[in-house]
Design an enzyme around this catalytic site. Structure first.
Site, PDB file in Angstrom:
ATOM      1  N   LYS A 123       0.869  -1.188   0.000  1.00  0.00           N
ATOM      2  CA  LYS A 123       0.000   0.000   0.000  1.00  0.00           C
ATOM      3  C   LYS A 123       0.896   1.225   0.000  1.00  0.00           C
ATOM      4  CE  LYS A 123      -4.412   1.022   0.172  1.00  0.00           C
ATOM      5  NZ  LYS A 123      -5.561   0.173  -0.224  1.00  0.00           N
ATOM      6  N   ASP A 163      -7.042   4.143  -4.613  1.00  0.00           N
ATOM      7  CA  ASP A 163      -7.710   4.035  -3.309  1.00  0.00           C
ATOM      8  C   ASP A 163      -8.327   5.421  -3.088  1.00  0.00           C
ATOM      9  OD1 ASP A 163      -7.840   2.083  -0.819  1.00  0.00           O
ATOM     10  OD2 ASP A 163      -7.473   4.043   0.045  1.00  0.00           O
TER      11      ASP A 163
HETATM   12  P1  NDP Z   1     -12.967   7.734  -3.127  1.00  0.00           P
HETATM   13  O1  NDP Z   1     -11.890   8.720  -2.925  1.00  0.00           O
HETATM   14  O2  NDP Z   1     -13.514   7.498  -4.475  1.00  0.00           O
HETATM   15  O3  NDP Z   1     -14.207   8.064  -2.170  1.00  0.00           O
HETATM   16  C1  NDP Z   1     -14.047   8.162  -0.797  1.00  0.00           C
HETATM   17  C2  NDP Z   1     -15.375   8.571  -0.175  1.00  0.00           C
HETATM   18  O4  NDP Z   1     -15.291   8.432   1.248  1.00  0.00           O
HETATM   19  C3  NDP Z   1     -15.736  10.026  -0.448  1.00  0.00           C
HETATM   20  O5  NDP Z   1     -17.122  10.149  -0.475  1.00  0.00           O
HETATM   21  C4  NDP Z   1     -15.131  10.720   0.771  1.00  0.00           C
HETATM   22  O6  NDP Z   1     -15.727  11.968   1.084  1.00  0.00           O
HETATM   23  C5  NDP Z   1     -15.412   9.729   1.863  1.00  0.00           C
HETATM   24  N1  NDP Z   1     -14.398   9.867   2.905  1.00  0.00           N
HETATM   25  C6  NDP Z   1     -13.061   9.719   2.774  1.00  0.00           C
HETATM   26  N2  NDP Z   1     -12.424   9.978   3.918  1.00  0.00           N
HETATM   27  C7  NDP Z   1     -13.389  10.299   4.790  1.00  0.00           C
HETATM   28  C8  NDP Z   1     -13.365  10.673   6.145  1.00  0.00           C
HETATM   29  N3  NDP Z   1     -12.219  10.760   6.843  1.00  0.00           N
HETATM   30  N4  NDP Z   1     -14.568  10.912   6.751  1.00  0.00           N
HETATM   31  C9  NDP Z   1     -15.722  10.813   6.057  1.00  0.00           C
HETATM   32  N5  NDP Z   1     -15.802  10.479   4.762  1.00  0.00           N
HETATM   33  C10 NDP Z   1     -14.654  10.233   4.146  1.00  0.00           C
HETATM   34  O7  NDP Z   1     -12.390   6.373  -2.498  1.00  0.00           O
HETATM   35  P2  NDP Z   1     -12.868   4.880  -2.738  1.00  0.00           P
HETATM   36  O8  NDP Z   1     -14.332   4.828  -2.964  1.00  0.00           O
HETATM   37  O9  NDP Z   1     -11.948   4.245  -3.713  1.00  0.00           O
HETATM   38  O10 NDP Z   1     -12.527   4.233  -1.307  1.00  0.00           O
HETATM   39  C11 NDP Z   1     -13.481   4.133  -0.255  1.00  0.00           C
HETATM   40  C12 NDP Z   1     -13.043   3.045   0.713  1.00  0.00           C
HETATM   41  O11 NDP Z   1     -12.969   1.787   0.020  1.00  0.00           O
HETATM   42  C13 NDP Z   1     -11.673   3.225   1.356  1.00  0.00           C
HETATM   43  O12 NDP Z   1     -11.704   2.685   2.664  1.00  0.00           O
HETATM   44  C14 NDP Z   1     -10.769   2.362   0.493  1.00  0.00           C
HETATM   45  O13 NDP Z   1      -9.609   1.954   1.192  1.00  0.00           O
HETATM   46  C15 NDP Z   1     -11.687   1.182   0.218  1.00  0.00           C
HETATM   47  N6  NDP Z   1     -11.365   0.361  -0.940  1.00  0.00           N
HETATM   48  C16 NDP Z   1     -11.225   0.893  -2.180  1.00  0.00           C
HETATM   49  C17 NDP Z   1     -10.945   0.094  -3.261  1.00  0.00           C
HETATM   50  C18 NDP Z   1     -10.875   0.613  -4.648  1.00  0.00           C
HETATM   51  O14 NDP Z   1     -10.734  -0.206  -5.557  1.00  0.00           O
HETATM   52  N7  NDP Z   1     -10.986   1.901  -4.886  1.00  0.00           N
HETATM   53  C19 NDP Z   1     -10.732  -1.360  -3.089  1.00  0.00           C
HETATM   54  C20 NDP Z   1     -10.993  -1.835  -1.752  1.00  0.00           C
HETATM   55  C21 NDP Z   1     -11.274  -0.991  -0.731  1.00  0.00           C
HETATM   56  P3  NDP Z   1     -14.913  13.343   0.792  1.00  0.00           P
HETATM   57  O15 NDP Z   1     -14.995  13.505  -0.688  1.00  0.00           O
HETATM   58  O16 NDP Z   1     -15.620  14.382   1.561  1.00  0.00           O
HETATM   59  O17 NDP Z   1     -13.499  13.098   1.271  1.00  0.00           O
HETATM   60  O1  2IT Z   2      -7.862  -1.637  -0.736  1.00  0.00           O
HETATM   61  C1  2IT Z   2      -7.772  -2.157  -1.881  1.00  0.00           C
HETATM   62  O2  2IT Z   2      -7.893  -3.371  -2.053  1.00  0.00           O
HETATM   63  C2  2IT Z   2      -7.539  -1.272  -3.022  1.00  0.00           C
HETATM   64  N1  2IT Z   2      -7.487  -0.059  -2.851  1.00  0.00           N
HETATM   65  C3  2IT Z   2      -7.356  -1.837  -4.390  1.00  0.00           C
HETATM   66  C4  2IT Z   2      -5.966  -2.373  -4.570  1.00  0.00           C
HETATM   67  C5  2IT Z   2      -5.600  -2.815  -5.966  1.00  0.00           C
HETATM   68  O3  2IT Z   2      -4.414  -3.098  -6.157  1.00  0.00           O
HETATM   69  O4  2IT Z   2      -6.458  -2.880  -6.846  1.00  0.00           O
END
Ligand code: NDP
Ligand code: 2IT
Length: 453
Positions: A123, A163
């Protein structure tokens, strides 16, 4: 014996609360495994698996649109490579620090193992905040970040992805920069654009996967998603596509949020409203409040980050899909969810449920899918993107979605079986123990096979 290993983690990594939290949960699940496997104890597998193989920290100096010099921190945690090249996302968010990235890298080891694909754990990221920055600033930052990171990457060494704060736009700039510096066009990042090496369904994969996992948990208990009201937190990549899959499977989405507040739409967020959210968040980069300005069926509530609970989790519903960030559900939120009828929680985010909240869910029989199992769809399709890059072929949407669906079913089945194999009581048969054990065994055995290295 897991206690000694955990004490070593806390004493040698002080001031890293998120990392300690993630390690404790896994080590607690592994007590019966370590009892049965003296060979893991002799090889100090727990001590080794919680120690990153390599931590890269660097400065990222760049120049903003006003000509002012800025400097951010850059990180890559290369956590474990027993079963494949380091693999995991990059997070750009002002809260990013070593503790958060180490917890994420640690979770990634077991998640990637669960996918059934040959992926190690890693990461990285930066405390850079893309919010309010121009496209040019984001591009210059990504180029500055890659100027150092590129030398540590490679399609068989370390393959980052997105992420929080890193989506298609950022992956494009990072890839362009890598290609220029390394003078090679390879699959060194996943989440790439469809016409330059990306996989279909990668943007959808994490959200779709979290809902497929919820569906598997419900199915195993004679239920399904039809007509179920779902609470979704976040409104980014994972939240949007979780919502799309809930609609595909006949459920109803009633909330979205961002760090400022949440919207509750009692009538349900249909496909037109979801398209509005996607445009608002991905193109206009606006705030979720604007949803309630547009649709009067919705109510917006600002969120006070210092309050003792988040009212989003107090909305009446059947299913919870936390898709924002770590520790967003505390014990009070969990109690509110249980009181209001939530019987299934599938984590789209990484570690969104605090330990005391998780205990409550497990105690009260809420079907609970931990992130390392339920959100593994994203990295799984990243693995499929790597396969397609190696083959120099691209698969159809149906092909990738089918593979994703089968992987999520396999993760569900393997987690349940592992939990049953090692449980001493019925209470210990849950997806938390199962995912931790199934994910661990494959990596631990690979570490044994490869010797002390
Ligand atoms: P994005 O940046 O696309 O979206 C994040 C969302 O969460 C936004 O709506 C953001 O709001 C909100 N958010 C972030 N930080 C905070 C905070 N401290 N308090 C409240 N709201 C918050 O990210 P993703 O959708 O990609 O990721 C979301 C989650 O999913 C994370 O935990 C990530 O680790 C996990 N994840 C993502 C993967 C991926 O493929 N993208 C894979 C597996 C897990 P704001 O815009 O106001 O910050
Ligand atoms: O938390 C996660 O699994 C991710 N942000 C995606 C990682 C990846 O390599 O696709």
């Amino acid at each position: 014996m897991t206690k000694d290993a955990f004490n070593k983690v806390t004493s040698t990594n002080p001031n890293e609360p998120e990392f300690h939290q993630a390690v404790k949960e896994v080590f607690d699940s592994l007590i019966p495994v370590m009892e049965k496997h003296p060979e893991f104890r002799a090889a100090k597998i727990l001590e080794r698996i919680a120690e990153p193989e390599r931590v890269i920290m660097f400065s990222v100096p760049w120049v903003d649109d006003r000509g002012e010099v800025q400097v951010n921190k850059g990180f890559r945690i290369e956590m474990n490579s027993a079963i494949g090249p380091y693999k995991g996302g990059l997070r750009f968010h002002p809260t990013v620090n070593l503790s958060i990235l180490k917890f994420l890298a640690f979770e990634q080891i077991f998640k990637n193992s669960l996918t059934t694909l040959p992926l190690g754990g890693g990461k990285g990221g930066s405390n850079f905040d893309p919010k309010g920055k121009s496209d040019n600033e984001v591009m210059r930052f990504c180029q500055a970040f890659m100027r150092e990171l590129f030398r540590h990457l490679g399609p068989n060494t370390d393959v980052p992805a997105g992420d929080i704060g890193v989506g298609g736009r950022e992956i494009g700039y990072l890839f362009g920069s890598y290609k220029k510096l390394a003078n090679e066009f390879t699959g060194v990042l996943t989440g790439k654009g469809g016409n330059w090496g990306g996989s279909l369904i990668r943007p959808e994969a994490t959200g779709y996967g979290a809902v497929y996992f919820a569906e598997e948990m419900l199915k195993a208990n004679g239920k399904d998603l039809k007509g179920k009201a779902c609470l979704i937190s976040g409104s980014g990549n994972v939240a949007q596509f979780a919502a799309e899959k809930v609609l595909d499977l006949g459920g109803k989405v009633v909330t979205f949020s961002d760090s400022s507040g949440f919207i509750y739409d009692e009538q349900g967020i249909d496909r037109d409203k979801l398209a509005f959210v996607m445009e608002l968040k991905n193109v206009k980069r606006g705030r979720i409040k604007e949803f309630a300005d547009k649709y009067n069926s919705a109510v917006y509530t600002p969120v006070d980050a210092n309050a003792d609970h988040n009212p989003l989790w107090g909305v009446k519903a059947d299913v919870g899909l936390p898709c924002a960030t770590q520790n967003e559900i505390n014990a009070k939120d969990a109690q509110n969810m249980i009181n209001n009828g939530v019987m299934c929680v599938s984590e789209g985010a990484n570690m969104p449920t605090q330990p005391a909240a998780m205990e409550l869910f497990l105690d009260k029989g809420v079907l609970f899918g931990p992130g390392k199992a339920s959100n593994a769809g994203g990295v799984a399709v990243s693995g499929l993107e790597m396969s397609q890059n190696s083959l120099r072929l691209s698969w159809t949407r149906e092909e990738v979605d089918n593979r994703l669906h089968n992987i999520m079913k396999a993760i569900h089945k393997n987690s349940l079986e592992a939990a049953k194999t090692y449980a001493k009581t019925d209470k210990e048969v849950n997806y938390v123990n199962g995912a931790n054990i199934a994910g661990f065994l494959k990596v631990a055995n690979a570490m044994l096979d490869q010797g002390v290295i």
